[in-house]
Design a protein around this motif. Structure first.
Motif: not given
Length: 153
Positions: A144-148
């Motif tokens: 996702d956009p935060e690296g998850n």
């Protein structure tokens, strides 16, 4: 007796990350407590108004966010602001069933189309795993956009 769960994400930007997952899963942002949202109203704008009305300082209004399954079946997702960066691979991740009932190339084409849609919304494609019957129908690993990390499965 089974239990209901809430999945909690640590995030730098809870509003943006919850909006990404809302679009991915077809979930909705619930309205603030005690507020009846008219049809078509923006729940995030309603939250802004609500938080201002109850005196939450502007710099604290993006510390939490949540999304819910509009059909009431899936878990609630909660996003909480944290100061630290994500520094390692997830120890748990979500598999998003993006091609139910499909197999082979039809399945992989559906996963690729969903992958393209999500990349346009800020996700990153990590790798594609080809079908390997009978153990795997094929999937795409993404972040996702935060690296998850999550998988389109």
């Amino acid at each position: 007796m089974s239990r209901h769960i809430q999945v909690t994400f640590d995030a730098h930007d809870p509003r943006a990350l919850s909006s990404f997952w809302r679009d991915l899963l077809g979930y909705v942002h619930p309205g603030p407590p005690g507020v009846d949202l008219p049809e078509g109203a923006d729940p995030l704008a309603a939250w802004d108004d609500f938080l201002a009305r109850v005196g939450v300082p502007e710099e604290q209004r993006n510390t939490r966010s949540a999304i819910e399954d509009p059909d009431g079946h899936g878990p609630r997702l909660f996003f909480q602001q944290v100061p630290e960066d994500k520094v390692a691979k997830n120890r748990i991740h979500l598999d998003v069933r993006a091609a139910p009932g499909l197999q082979g190339e039809e399945r992989m084409a559906a996963l690729e189309a969903e992958c393209d849609r999500l990349v346009a919304r800020g996700a990153t494609r990590v790798r594609r795993y080809e079908p390997a019957p009978p153990m795997s129908a094929g999937f795409i690993v993404m972040t996702d956009p935060e690296g998850n990390e999550f998988c389109l499965d």
